[in-house]
Write an enzyme that holds these catalytic residues in place. Structure first.
Site, mmCIF file in Angstrom:
data_model
loop_
_atom_site.group_PDB
_atom_site.id
_atom_site.type_symbol
_atom_site.label_atom_id
_atom_site.label_comp_id
_atom_site.label_asym_id
_atom_site.label_seq_id
_atom_site.Cartn_x
_atom_site.Cartn_y
_atom_site.Cartn_z
ATOM 1 C CD GLU A 113 -16.891 -38.516 -3.019
ATOM 2 O OE1 GLU A 113 -16.814 -39.684 -2.598
ATOM 3 O OE2 GLU A 113 -17.277 -37.570 -2.327
ATOM 4 C CD GLU A 133 -20.869 -42.139 -3.230
ATOM 5 O OE1 GLU A 133 -21.560 -41.930 -4.253
ATOM 6 O OE2 GLU A 133 -19.631 -42.050 -3.227
HETATM 7 N N1 COA Z 1 -15.009 -52.466 -3.384
HETATM 8 C C1 COA Z 1 -14.413 -53.677 -3.258
HETATM 9 N N2 COA Z 1 -14.269 -54.529 -4.292
HETATM 10 C C2 COA Z 1 -14.744 -54.154 -5.488
HETATM 11 C C3 COA Z 1 -15.393 -52.917 -5.684
HETATM 12 C C4 COA Z 1 -15.512 -52.059 -4.558
HETATM 13 N N3 COA Z 1 -16.088 -50.853 -4.670
HETATM 14 N N4 COA Z 1 -15.770 -52.835 -6.975
HETATM 15 C C5 COA Z 1 -15.374 -53.975 -7.558
HETATM 16 N N5 COA Z 1 -14.756 -54.779 -6.666
HETATM 17 C C6 COA Z 1 -14.169 -56.104 -6.903
HETATM 18 C C7 COA Z 1 -15.250 -57.157 -7.099
HETATM 19 O O1 COA Z 1 -15.696 -57.650 -5.836
HETATM 20 C C8 COA Z 1 -14.491 -58.193 -7.886
HETATM 21 O O2 COA Z 1 -13.651 -58.917 -7.014
HETATM 22 P P1 COA Z 1 -13.546 -60.535 -7.155
HETATM 23 O O3 COA Z 1 -12.942 -60.744 -8.517
HETATM 24 O O4 COA Z 1 -12.645 -60.931 -6.040
HETATM 25 O O5 COA Z 1 -14.937 -61.048 -7.068
HETATM 26 C C9 COA Z 1 -13.583 -57.361 -8.786
HETATM 27 O O6 COA Z 1 -13.486 -56.087 -8.143
HETATM 28 C C10 COA Z 1 -14.140 -57.156 -10.169
HETATM 29 O O7 COA Z 1 -15.433 -56.608 -10.043
HETATM 30 P P2 COA Z 1 -16.722 -57.249 -10.743
HETATM 31 O O8 COA Z 1 -17.930 -56.813 -10.006
HETATM 32 O O9 COA Z 1 -16.533 -58.722 -10.942
HETATM 33 O O10 COA Z 1 -16.623 -56.538 -12.163
HETATM 34 P P3 COA Z 1 -17.824 -56.213 -13.148
HETATM 35 O O11 COA Z 1 -17.178 -55.736 -14.398
HETATM 36 O O12 COA Z 1 -18.778 -57.339 -13.233
HETATM 37 O O13 COA Z 1 -18.624 -54.995 -12.450
HETATM 38 C C11 COA Z 1 -18.817 -52.861 -11.333
HETATM 39 C C12 COA Z 1 -17.982 -53.771 -12.274
HETATM 40 C C13 COA Z 1 -18.024 -51.594 -11.092
HETATM 41 C C14 COA Z 1 -20.158 -52.522 -12.015
HETATM 42 C C15 COA Z 1 -19.099 -53.597 -10.018
HETATM 43 O O14 COA Z 1 -17.877 -54.131 -9.553
HETATM 44 C C16 COA Z 1 -19.666 -52.704 -8.938
HETATM 45 O O15 COA Z 1 -20.841 -52.378 -8.970
HETATM 46 N N6 COA Z 1 -18.820 -52.320 -7.957
HETATM 47 C C17 COA Z 1 -19.244 -51.533 -6.829
HETATM 48 C C18 COA Z 1 -19.381 -50.062 -7.179
HETATM 49 C C19 COA Z 1 -19.813 -49.292 -5.948
HETATM 50 O O16 COA Z 1 -20.942 -49.365 -5.544
HETATM 51 N N7 COA Z 1 -18.853 -48.592 -5.369
HETATM 52 C C20 COA Z 1 -19.062 -47.961 -4.064
HETATM 53 C C21 COA Z 1 -19.315 -46.548 -4.244
HETATM 54 S S1 COA Z 1 -19.678 -45.799 -2.686
#
Ligand code: COA
Length: 257
Positions: A113, A133
């Site tokens: 966005e 979302e």
């Molecule tokens: N909000 C808060 N923290 C987030 C985040 C988010 N949207 N996305 C990633 N993080 C944090 C993780 O909790 C992690 O923190 P930690 O090291 O303290 O555990 C750090 O960022 C690294 O993320 P991680 O998940 O370990 O990396 P990855 O490479 O395995 O996966 C993603 C990457 C993007 C696939 C995964 O983090 C994810 O699915 N994030 C959420 C995406 C999402 O749904 N966003 C909301 C949209 S409305």
């Protein structure tokens, strides 16, 4: 100084860096407040001709809303009040200067966005785009339901919104979500080159062109054409003194053969 963003301004180009790399630059309330202040300052700054938006760290431009703050607004009434007072997305879209997004790694949810609030989008080959979302039982609230179809058209927008499927950079390019795909190593140099090129042009001509397109999109064509004419007159009026200084070069027909 901002706790979630880096900001610098040099040679008419402002650079905003989302700076929460440990949590993949996820967008939290503090970032919203910081972003609001930065955008407000840029909007009123005549020295800024182009803005670049990028994300810090290797992994993500922005992995969406901060899930630890998810849906924690105290009440819908307060949330609406806060939004009204701090309409970051409206402010983003009302910036007169062009904004270029440099996108790498995860570009999810509000990451997409934010990119859509920019005028031009350059993606690194490793960029991944998605709107999760709907899968999470909510809908985007940072403008994607409106900005995405305007950027890429109805069907691809609905597919992204309804399925939450992730797209790689090449696919994003194919549907017009990004303007260019470049190697990761060239992301910032390509973005900076484009920003410098635009910054060399007459800033009013650039801003009027942006305004004619972005405002015109919401108007019936006849009104859009009137808007274009008005802005063209303004650009000519503002440019006259400068144009007069240019030495007259005969055109091909004037020059005769
Ligand atoms: N909000 C808060 N923290 C987030 C985040 C988010 N949207 N996305 C990633 N993080 C944090 C993780 O909790 C992690 O923190 P930690 O090291 O303290 O555990 C750090 O960022 C690294 O993320 P991680 O998940 O370990 O990396 P990855 O490479 O395995 O996966 C993603 C990457 C993007 C696939 C995964 O983090 C994810 O699915 N994030 C959420 C995406 C999402 O749904 N966003 C909301 C949209 S409305």
């Amino acid at each position: 100084m901002f706790s979630t963003l880096l900001f610098d301004k040099q040679d008419s180009i402002a650079r905003i860096t989302l700076n929460r790399p440990d949590v993949l630059n996820s967008y939290n309330l503090q970032m919203r407040d910081d972003m609001y202040q930065v955008l407000r300052a840029i909007k009123d700054d005549d020295e800024v001709r182009v803005v670049i938006l990028r994300g810090a760290g290797d992994t993500a431009f922005c992995a969406g809303a901060d899930l630890t703050e998810f849906l924690t607004a105290p009440s819908p009434v307060i949330a609406r009040q806060v939004r009204w007072e701090r309409d970051v997305w409206g402010l983003f879209l009302s910036l007169p200067q062009p904004i270029i997004a440099a996108l790498h790694g995860y570009v999810l949810g509000s990451g997409v966005e934010m990119a859509l609030c920019c005028d031009l989008r350059i993606a690194a080959e490793d960029a991944t785009f998605g709107l999760p979302e709907t899968r999470l039982g909510i809908i985007p609230v940072a403008g994607a339901t409106q900005t995405l179809p305007r950027a890429i058209g109805l069907s691809p927008a609905l597919e992204m919104l309804l399925t939450g499927r992730r797209l790689d950079a090449r696919e994003a390019y194919d549907i017009g979500l990004v303007n260019q795909v470049v190697s990761r190593g060239n992301l910032m140099s390509t973005t900076e080159d484009m920003a410098r090129q635009i910054a060399r042009y007459d800033p009013l001509a650039v801003q009027y062109a942006k305004r004619a397109v972005t405002r015109g999109l919401d108007l019936p064509v006849a009104d859009g054409l009137k808007l274009e004419l008005r802005l063209a007159h303004l650009a000519i009026a503002a440019g006259k003194p400068r144009l007069k200084k240019q030495p007259h070069r005969p055109t091909e027909t004037e020059g005769g053969k």
